[in-house]
Design an enzyme around this catalytic site. Structure first.
Site, mmCIF file in Angstrom:
data_model
loop_
_atom_site.group_PDB
_atom_site.id
_atom_site.type_symbol
_atom_site.label_atom_id
_atom_site.label_comp_id
_atom_site.label_asym_id
_atom_site.label_seq_id
_atom_site.Cartn_x
_atom_site.Cartn_y
_atom_site.Cartn_z
ATOM 1 N N CYS C 159 0.826 -1.212 0.000
ATOM 2 C CA CYS C 159 0.000 0.000 0.000
ATOM 3 C C CYS C 159 0.861 1.263 0.000
ATOM 4 O O CYS C 159 0.585 2.203 -0.754
ATOM 5 C CB CYS C 159 -0.968 0.006 1.173
ATOM 6 N N ASN C 322 -5.675 2.400 1.649
ATOM 7 C CA ASN C 322 -4.661 1.336 1.680
ATOM 8 C C ASN C 322 -5.237 -0.049 1.428
ATOM 9 O O ASN C 322 -4.558 -0.922 0.881
ATOM 10 C CB ASN C 322 -3.936 1.337 3.030
#
Lengths: 358, 358, 358, 358
Positions: C159, C322
């Site tokens: 992420c 994320n």
């Protein structure tokens, strides 16, 4: 052992030796914070099995400047006053040891809050030291000041019960309600109430932003409320997104209609001389009613009320810091009374503004 | 004018022209979000006096990809359905204009929620278009589905009233409570309920972390509850630290004791066919009761309950997104019913997990 | 096994069978959310050892309406595409089994992100299936679209690396910076990045309100950035108080001064045809730069920049969810490309406004 | 006028008369909080035009017990020390009046922070009392203690500059970096930094959960850093979801590689005798680096560092409460030094644990 906290506050005259059992937990940390800055107490021991030999500041970052390390709880120092912040059920097993080490024991668990073994068994599991129940005095000075002087075993109250009782007591004392009246109590609390443990439900990702009914019915703190106020409450607790704080809203239906003047009289009579209760009932500005964040970190309780003309309901609001007025602060306050210290000693911090979600 | 939102969803078959008045506000933004992705509606106008000629994405960052600019509310396009998200009191002044521009008007303010001018005057200030009150249909399909088909003026309900009524209605319909029974409703809401305005009390520094009783008594949403359920509620609203969400806890004292089985029957009967109501009553896991963050951004309501054996109290929990099920989502849902669309059209988003304090 | 999610979206034509391994975790839950509403995929299995036989909604409350129960990961259904959301190190042990069950495997762990065993060993511990490294294609279509078509093993990116690379790539591609230039990346992330596990540091009481440097140096995502952009970054990650979201700020010092026009050209060239990248660079309003909460729940990335006249620094901002663009959304996006579906299929949700700290 | 705060702390011996101009703002409220509990100062006046005649507790709920009302700023009491917490530009217009009322003036605005009119004009708009610039002493004792004794005009520093300089100063003083080295500073701050004003961007609904780059380049606090440390910083500020707190991360690239030992030496030399700086660099536990919430409400700064072996970067972390060490606390600390009081007088509060997002 030398005294600690010298760099934080000059407590050179502090001569009453104090210890904290269970000092790595949240309320144990609050006790350490209060006692290291207290003008009368000299904190000589803080126990933690898990963190033995580590500094108290390694667990509680606000105590990084304090020169004290956790020690083994099975090796208690001799002190004047021992504060015990252990999980429910632990203190009653060790209470004899506690009194071998100290003249006065102030316990923050639920072990000694109720008067009789019967009551205890109704709400908790069997008591192993019931002979101490009668000896113990409930810590909340606003309820029990007259019995605290010289008390040897003091039981700090439950945080939700404390908030609730501070809100409702003036109505009972003022004769405005009695045990026949319907009383609903809807409490909102922060995550510190669950202690330092953890688990999936307490993780930040799951716990953030909740309005989570975690004790819809049957909360054990009802027992304390009934014992002290004689009121059977319909009691529900919700977890909300803050760390510190308990806010109790009482929805009270008196047998006979009351006036706003009756309420002001009752609350002023109850609290005008109380050093730690602020009446907050209406007025202007942003903070018109009790607000937990306004008392975060302090031993203050805010109490207020409104009257619902549509149905005669009294709406009672009270707000405390669950770890302070609802636990460690209450404990120190009670110890101050018991030992004849200035009541407000070590509890002067008045809170912050603005402040987020403490 | 060409249709918008082509890059977000392929709504090439959408043929029902829609407009939004008051599109720069919070619920107006929700309407734009829902309508640009709706398979039946083609959003052709979004008005805002303050932001005229700016893109809707300049105010609502989630709509940055939408090719539509705010236009002057005094120059309404001809549409099939007009959604009006104006402050209370504005729609009733302009309702004739709205109907000149549209066949169907769905209003999100309080202007047309109550049945009679008398009711309106009791809770608000004088109505300037009372002749529309009878014509208006309340939007909440769970309460009023049978009257929505073909309705021309639809009044989306109040968010707190919506949450409360979804929680209590099964008890009324199931005959478990009636107007003689004591009903306390304690609501917790997010900051979006106050709208896009602002002010010191709404600033992040003051509003963060509060448990703020902002409507202790006399909340206007009581009127809707009484109108639809015939219940007079003791109603109190608290602001808590979230942006979206309304959670209503009903503390209900039925005249006669009920069983858990009675409750399950009543709630299942009420909601087993409802596409947007989830029953959440106990069970395991972290989310055992209705939770506003579990429905944030969605048109779903979660409803659940517990029974308090100590006093026969029914504790009812309901949770919604105040801007969706409590406003814009409810409006679109009602429009779907009114216009004969699939009920769930454009409202399929089911929410996120984990999610913080949306 | 019948398909699931029928009540959420009408995916009756979905014919590509999909499974999720590790479905009770946070990104596993996102995969279930996306796949049950995806027009092409039919989710037939979701595995969890811990929650076997429980409904997916019992763990992920947003999926309460989905008719699917967790099953044993050792008994994989035969599917077309298997999404694996297991802890790092697990997929490489089971990758042969995964390919016995599926034609296409999309892995969300770090196991197949790097090209060579040497690289892997430098940043992680020994790889047990290095023969798959060359075969694997990195999932991020903005970096690697041309290689994804027909890919059999897809590795969803980290992420923080994803956010960083989306911000910096246009500078590299546009020739504005190269590997000799100083690049500092300061990332702020939410608590969901730590996964569903927990522990004291992740508890709400400790994690709330932090600005916690949790990876000051040596973050493993640097490896991906170097592999794809040829840049060695000075990389630091801070945990802040949100659940979803990663915001990367790049402080970039190009060898030669660039102009704002250079930047606009580079970023427009890079992203004007990208369906999931929004350029947000200044302008008016409240949201002038990329903001993670504006993309929460979505597969969108926001990217923007400023130029510091005092020192020639380019400040690059990028914001993603994320768990979506940084993990599960990226995985589905890549699968859409690999399998020849509409790129945006199942990823249309555009986010909410206003929204708190999702 | 009698002294105030008698019920909070026994400051019966406080004999130095103090006043606060701009007392209804956030930092003005902090000054009132600190001064009413200060053992040397007797707060005799707190001015606010907007709230004249209201109690200070009506604006600052933590001061509800304080017996003092706001008064008109044009009618200043004669005091020994006047603290002025007015918006930038106001103090320089009234500085002559201030010195008519007081011997010592401690200003919290930016008006007197810079040394010369040229510097001021470069970063702000024209100065109307430039003759005071030379006379003014910067308040931060860690930078300027030797010049504070007896100072008559003291300028409290900018919060972001304070955090940054406390982090970087040991590197400069220790000769580890100089003005040729690249220094990036990435700051994260709470919403109180914006003051009590408000506006849409500061509303709870918009401001919650942000990672908002609000000063990507050209922040005025760079001027102070350059003046005191001789460093030109690449400086960027982000708003994050807290009310109090500033966290500065310095990414520093020294001309020659340094060791961890060099860093420890430099930071210990700089701060071992400083009463308000805590070194926090690694170690175990949850709080391994400086954390703003660990110092919320206090005058402490936490400072720490890491070394990045990949590129020789020094990562410096510092955390303060922007309203305390970054403003009002710094002001009182400086006044303590200037007037020869105990340095820590009135600033002993050490912070809370656990605590949410204060």
């Amino acid at each position: 052992m030398s005294s600690v906290g010298d760099d934080a506050e000059t407590d050179t005259e502090a001569t009453t030796r104090a210890g904290v059992v269970g000092a790595s937990g949240f309320t144990g940390g609050e006790l350490c914070r209060l006692l290291t800055a207290h003008p009368e107490f000299d904190l000589v021991q803080a126990t933690s099995r898990e963190y033995e030999n580590k500094t108290v500041g390694s667990v509680h970052p606000n105590l990084r400047g304090v020169d004290l390390r956790f020690s083994d709880p099975t090796d208690l120092e001799s002190v004047d006053t021992l504060f015990t912040a252990t999980p429910h059920g632990v203190s009653m097993e060790h209470v004899d040891e506690f009194f071998e080490a100290a003249d006065t024991v102030v316990d923050l668990s639920a072990d000694f809050r109720l008067d009789t073994e019967e009551q205890y068994d109704e709400w908790y599991d069997g008591h192993v030291a019931p002979e101490y129940l009668e000896k113990a005095e409930y810590a909340l000075p606003e309820l029990n000041r007259e019995n605290l002087t010289g008390a040897e075993l003091i039981a700090s109250g439950g945080c939700n019960a404390t908030a609730t009782m501070l809100g409702l007591k003036p109505l009972v004392d003022g004769g405005l309600i009695d045990s026949n009246d319907r009383v609903v109590v809807d409490v909102k609390v922060g995550s510190s109430e669950g202690g330092a443990g953890g688990g999936a439900a307490s993780s930040h990702a799951e716990r953030s932003g909740v309005v989570r009914p975690y004790a819809p019915t049957g909360h054990r703190h009802e027992a304390e409320i009934e014992q002290f106020l004689g009121l059977s409450t319909a009691f529900t607790v919700h977890a909300v997104d803050m760390v510190r704080g308990a806010s109790a809203t009482g929805h009270v239906f008196p047998g006979e209609r009351v006036t706003k003047g009756d309420l002001w009289s009752a609350y002023r009579d109850a609290y005008e001389d109380e050093p730690f209760v602020r009446l907050v009932a209406g007025g202007g500005g942003v903070y018109r009613y009790p607000e937990p964040k306004a008392v975060a970190g302090t031993n203050y309780a805010e109490v207020g009320f409104e009257l619902d003309p549509a149905n005669g309901r009294i709406v009672v609001f009270s707000a405390i810091d669950n770890m302070m007025k609802g636990s460690a602060g209450q404990a120190v306050h009670a110890a101050n009374v018991a030992l004849g210290f200035e009541e407000t000693a070590g509890l002067e911090f008045g809170g912050l503004h603005p402040v987020g979600a403490p």
